[in-house]
Motif scaffolding. Structure first.
Motif, mmCIF file in Angstrom:
data_model
loop_
_atom_site.group_PDB
_atom_site.id
_atom_site.type_symbol
_atom_site.label_atom_id
_atom_site.label_comp_id
_atom_site.label_asym_id
_atom_site.label_seq_id
_atom_site.Cartn_x
_atom_site.Cartn_y
_atom_site.Cartn_z
ATOM 1 N N LYS A 1 0.834 -1.205 0.000
ATOM 2 C CA LYS A 1 0.000 0.000 0.000
ATOM 3 C C LYS A 1 0.865 1.250 0.000
ATOM 4 O O LYS A 1 1.977 1.246 0.502
ATOM 5 N N THR B 1 1.948 4.948 1.232
ATOM 6 C CA THR B 1 1.899 5.759 2.444
ATOM 7 C C THR B 1 2.238 7.187 2.072
ATOM 8 O O THR B 1 2.878 7.450 1.055
ATOM 9 N N VAL C 1 -3.536 15.025 13.491
ATOM 10 C CA VAL C 1 -2.687 14.051 12.801
ATOM 11 C C VAL C 1 -1.528 14.797 12.172
ATOM 12 O O VAL C 1 -1.727 15.838 11.547
ATOM 13 N N ASP D 1 1.534 12.752 10.592
ATOM 14 C CA ASP D 1 2.255 11.495 10.513
ATOM 15 C C ASP D 1 2.120 10.903 9.119
ATOM 16 O O ASP D 1 1.290 11.346 8.327
ATOM 17 N N LEU E 1 0.724 7.994 6.948
ATOM 18 C CA LEU E 1 -0.343 7.008 7.061
ATOM 19 C C LEU E 1 -0.477 6.248 5.750
ATOM 20 O O LEU E 1 -0.171 6.776 4.682
ATOM 21 N N GLU E 2 -0.964 5.021 5.853
ATOM 22 C CA GLU E 2 -1.259 4.255 4.651
ATOM 23 C C GLU E 2 -2.495 4.828 3.987
ATOM 24 O O GLU E 2 -3.380 5.360 4.651
ATOM 25 N N LYS E 3 -2.550 4.696 2.668
ATOM 26 C CA LYS E 3 -3.707 5.143 1.919
ATOM 27 C C LYS E 3 -4.924 4.347 2.359
ATOM 28 O O LYS E 3 -4.833 3.148 2.607
ATOM 29 N N PHE F 1 -9.011 4.555 4.583
ATOM 30 C CA PHE F 1 -9.870 5.249 5.544
ATOM 31 C C PHE F 1 -9.258 5.188 6.930
ATOM 32 O O PHE F 1 -8.740 4.152 7.343
ATOM 33 N N HIS F 2 -9.352 6.311 7.643
ATOM 34 C CA HIS F 2 -8.836 6.392 9.004
ATOM 35 C C HIS F 2 -9.842 7.134 9.865
ATOM 36 O O HIS F 2 -10.619 7.948 9.380
ATOM 37 N N LYS F 3 -9.810 6.871 11.154
ATOM 38 C CA LYS F 3 -10.708 7.492 12.115
ATOM 39 C C LYS F 3 -9.864 8.219 13.152
ATOM 40 O O LYS F 3 -8.871 7.673 13.636
ATOM 41 N N VAL F 4 -10.256 9.453 13.485
ATOM 42 C CA VAL F 4 -9.521 10.251 14.468
ATOM 43 C C VAL F 4 -10.509 10.763 15.511
ATOM 44 O O VAL F 4 -11.550 11.317 15.165
ATOM 45 N N THR G 1 -2.977 16.039 2.390
ATOM 46 C CA THR G 1 -2.401 14.750 2.004
ATOM 47 C C THR G 1 -1.538 14.984 0.774
ATOM 48 O O THR G 1 -1.566 16.074 0.202
#
Length: 64
Positions: free
Chosen positions: A1, A3, A22, A24, A26-28, A30-33, A51
Motif C-alpha cells: 500500500k 503511504t 494528525v 504522521d 499514514l497508509e492510503k 480510511f482512518h478514524k480520528v 495529504t
C-alpha cells in the motif's frame, strides 16, 4: 500500500491553530480520528486536511 504524509489541523475563526490531530505518515485508505474538544468553546472552527494528493479546508460548528 502507498503511504504519505498526512496533516489534520483545527483552527479558530482568527486562524490560530487550536489542535493538531494528525501529523504522521499514514497508509492510503480510511482512518478514524477522535477529537477531544472539551478545552474549546462553542463556536465556528475550521479543519484542514493535507495529504500528498489534496488539501481540503472545511468549516465546522462546535456546540456544547
Amino acid at each position: 500500500k502507498e503511504t504519505g504524509k498526512v496533516n489534520l489541523t483545527v483552527f479558530n475563526v482568527a486562524g490560530e491553530k487550536v489542535a493538531s490531530l494528525v501529523d504522521d505518515k499514514l497508509e492510503k485508505g480510511f482512518h478514524k480520528v477522535n477529537f477531544d474538544a472539551s478545552m474549546l468553546n462553542s463556536g465556528v472552527y475550521y479543519y484542514k486536511l493535507v495529504t500528498p494528493e489534496t488539501s481540503i479546508t472545511k468549516k465546522m460548528v462546535l456546540v456544547k
